[in-house]
Motif scaffolding. Structure first.
Motif, short mmCIF file in Angstrom:
data_model
loop_
_atom_site.label_atom_id
_atom_site.label_comp_id
_atom_site.label_asym_id
_atom_site.label_seq_id
_atom_site.Cartn_x
_atom_site.Cartn_y
_atom_site.Cartn_z
N GLN A 325 0.94 -1.31 -0.02
CA GLN A 325 -0.03 -0.03 0.07
C GLN A 325 0.69 1.11 -0.06
O GLN A 325 1.84 1.43 0.75
N ALA A 326 0.67 2.15 -0.91
CA ALA A 326 1.30 3.38 -1.07
C ALA A 326 1.26 4.41 0.29
O ALA A 326 0.28 4.72 0.80
N PHE A 353 11.59 -1.14 0.04
CA PHE A 353 10.70 -0.23 -0.32
C PHE A 353 10.80 -0.06 -1.70
O PHE A 353 11.99 0.30 -2.25
N ASP A 354 9.70 0.03 -2.41
CA ASP A 354 9.53 0.62 -3.68
C ASP A 354 9.47 2.07 -3.68
O ASP A 354 8.54 2.50 -3.09
N PHE A 381 6.18 5.99 -1.48
CA PHE A 381 6.91 4.77 -1.43
C PHE A 381 5.89 3.47 -1.19
O PHE A 381 4.94 3.82 -0.60
N ILE A 382 6.40 2.34 -1.60
CA ILE A 382 5.49 1.15 -1.23
C ILE A 382 6.15 -0.01 -0.72
O ILE A 382 7.11 -0.58 -1.11
N HIS A 428 9.93 -6.40 -9.05
CA HIS A 428 11.26 -5.97 -8.43
C HIS A 428 11.62 -7.06 -7.61
O HIS A 428 12.80 -7.35 -7.38
N TYR A 429 10.67 -7.60 -6.98
CA TYR A 429 10.94 -8.31 -5.70
C TYR A 429 10.44 -9.67 -5.74
O TYR A 429 10.32 -10.56 -4.86
N ARG A 430 9.59 -9.83 -6.96
CA ARG A 430 8.88 -11.18 -7.11
C ARG A 430 10.04 -12.60 -6.91
O ARG A 430 9.49 -13.74 -6.72
N LEU A 431 11.27 -12.31 -7.44
CA LEU A 431 12.01 -13.73 -7.53
C LEU A 431 12.79 -13.82 -6.31
O LEU A 431 13.50 -14.69 -6.08
#
Length: 609
Positions: A325-326, A353-354, A381-382, A428-431
């Motif tokens: 959540q942003a 964080f994104d 950021f998320i 970006h973090y799925r892997l």
């Protein structure tokens, strides 16, 4: 017959009584009428007006700084009207007094009083500004030849309009400032004649400055005393200038076409008469030079260009954080200075964080010698993982030009607790966390096969491909190093990209109808593009240098003229947007066309010595 006449008289009396009964009584007032400014030695009238009442026992006020010459003289007037069967009446008593201003400064007029219906009514005290007389008034001969701004008899058409009768002056509020420190630039028209038309033909150039306009409407409604003479004054332009470099910067002079009103005098059987005539003049303003001091060295690492006086706070929304959540972490910078041009401070966020590019929300007011207000810098950021995280403490540094030193404000860090939310991690973090897989059980259907890889061509290809890729990568890398070492080439490459972005912003301003901001953005795009394209430093950026460099670059004369005309038209429209008749979309298309044409020009080879 007598009886009939009596009936007519009785009917008329009844009508008059009905009219009097329907008459609306207007409000009673006791006011004063007087000029705001006079010149020492001149006469002026002060009139006290009693409306809708009959008064008695008028007491004149005490007046300081002036001598009474005549009065009070009483004049009375009555009026009545009958509308839709209703009658209204009004009346006035005017007590007029004539004074002569005895000395320059403030002439104080006290309260006058009068008795109305057994009660005393008074006026409020007020002051009249008495300006010093022209020095030439001391001599009768000079007085006859000197043009007076408030005396049309001295503004005859047979007189030439001298340089001291009408001129335009550029005034700076300070003789020297620091880089990025505001200085107020005011362009004023001084005249002893009424002006019927004023058109700027060549506006002053503000090379080396960022400009922030102060909105105003020019009008000849003030009088100033300059070099022993009085002038009507109009403020043509007022703006805040923010110097972008140190050294001596000059604001070039402007040219103006001005029509003034003079009077032809001729005799008639009824006396001397005057007829207004117009005379067209060409006026050139002065140049203004200001010394720009460099900011002290060394500059703190947390300094991002803020000059003025500022305060900083931070906010976090929402207060409760969840994954996926942003949320927004905000720097709120308030104060006065170059607040509109402050760069976003660097904030270090947790790697989990994104984080997106910061966005500025500016709310400022240009006035009082500087810009003041608030700029909010939002960092969105998320969080991708739940847990406890920290945004480290930081610093915000600005330069205080009054104190002549850098001031640092500590910015407290933030401890963040992120709860588990609904959703999945971003790409970006799925892997992440996928390096260990479950062991597969059951029949694996394995087969034994034997062959020699060295006998196949694919074996040697796997050796050859990395070598070729390495060679290509090294060649590309060397080319990039060579190009980046060439600062001129890098500036030229990015010139079109930066200009295109600026023109996109200008198109959005045109859609909103904001002409002033549109032309300011268009000029920034044009000047910045030419500076990068032709590798001209900002300190040397001028139209003459641009014309010279365009010719050396190999640009033909027609395209050079279009480029310079675009700059002239945009500068004129920014200076006087109400006089710019060309549609903004058409100007924008011409700017894009000029930049596109310049991009297609192949740089001419320079002769070798």
């Amino acid at each position: 017959m007598n009886r009939l006449r009596k009936l007519h008289i009785r009917a008329l009396a009844i009508t008059i009584m009905a009219m009097l009964a329907a008459t609306a009584q207007a409000a009673v007032s006791f006011t004063v009428q007087a000029p705001r400014q006079v010149v020492e030695g001149n006469k002026f009238n002060v009139t006290f007006v009693l409306e809708n009442a009959e008064g008695s026992g008028f007491v004149a006020p005490e007046v300081g700084g002036a001598v009474k010459i005549y009065g009070p003289a009483l004049s009375t007037s009555y009026s009545s009207s009958w509308v839709n069967g209703k009658t209204s009446k009004s009346s006035s008593q005017e007590y007029t007094m004539i004074y002569k201003a005895s000395r320059a400064g403030k002439c104080t007029v006290g309260s006058a009083s009068i008795t109305v219906g057994g009660q005393r009514m008074t006026t409020k005290p007020f002051t009249v500004e008495v300006l010093p007389p022209d020095q030439a008034e001391a001599r009768e001969r000079q007085q006859r030849s000197q043009v007076q701004y408030d005396d049309p008899s001295t503004q005859s058409a047979d007189k030439a309009v001298g340089a001291n009768d009408l001129f335009v002056r550029i005034e700076m509020s300070k003789p020297r400032v620091y880089e990025q420190q505001a200085v107020v630039c005011t362009i004023k028209l001084y005249t002893k004649y009424q002006v019927s038309q004023f058109i700027p033909t060549l506006q002053p150039s503000f090379d080396g400055f960022l400009i922030e306009e102060i909105p105003m409407q020019p009008s000849l409604n003030n009088v100033e005393h300059v070099n022993g003479q009085n002038y009507m004054v109009a403020v043509l332009k007022k703006c805040l200038l923010y110097p972008q470099q140190s050294g001596k910067l000059t604001i070039t002079s402007g040219n103006y076409d001005v029509n003034v009103v003079q009077y032809e005098q001729f005799r008639t059987p009824f006396g001397t008469m005057q007829q207004p005539v117009e005379r067209k003049l060409q006026v050139k303003s002065n140049q203004a030079t200001i010394n720009i001091l460099p900011l002290p060295e060394p500059r703190p690492s947390s300094f991002t260009g803020a000059v003025g006086k500022f305060n900083v706070t931070t906010t976090l929304k929402p207060a409760s954080l969840k994954t996926y959540q942003a949320a927004t972490f905000s720097y709120v910078i308030s104060g006065s200075g170059n607040i509109k041009y402050i760069k976003a401070p660097s904030v270090t966020f947790p790697s989990q964080f994104d984080v997106y590019d910061p966005k500025n929300n500016v709310s400022v007011n240009a006035g009082g010698g500087d810009m003041s207000g608030t700029v909010t810098i939002d960092y969105t950021f998320i969080p991708q993982y739940a847990g406890d995280f920290d945004i480290p403490a930081g610093e915000f540094t600005y330069f205080d030009p009054d104190a002549g030193r850098y001031e640092t404000i500590p910015v407290a860090g933030r401890h963040l607790t992120v709860a588990k939310g609904e959703g999945t991690p971003s790409n970006h973090y799925r892997l992440k966390n996928m390096d260990i897989r479950h062991i597969k059980t059951g029949d694996l259907h394995q087969q034994h096969a034997q062959h020699y890889m060295v006998d196949g061509w694919s074996y040697w290809l796997w050796y050859l491909l990395p070598l070729l890729a390495m060679a290509g990568l090294m060649a590309y890398y060397r080319k990039q190093i060579k190009e980046r070492a060439n600062v001129s080439l890098m500036r030229t490459k990015r010139a079109s990209k930066v200009a295109t972005k600026r023109l996109k912003n200008a198109r959005a301003l045109a859609a909103r109808g904001d002409r002033t901001a549109f032309y300011a953005e268009l000029l920034t795009a044009a000047w910045g593009y030419l500076s990068d394209k032709l590798t001209i430093p900002v300190s040397e950026l001028s139209k003459d240098n641009i014309a010279t460099e365009l010719e050396a670059y190999g640009v033909d004369q027609s395209l050079r003229e279009r480029t310079l005309r675009l700059l002239d038209d945009a500068e004129f429209a920014q200076y006087a947007p109400e006089l710019a008749s060309q549609p903004m979309d058409q100007v924008l298309d011409e700017a894009a066309s000029v930049i596109d044409s310049l991009e297609k020009v192949k740089k001419a080879k320079q002769p070798t010595s």
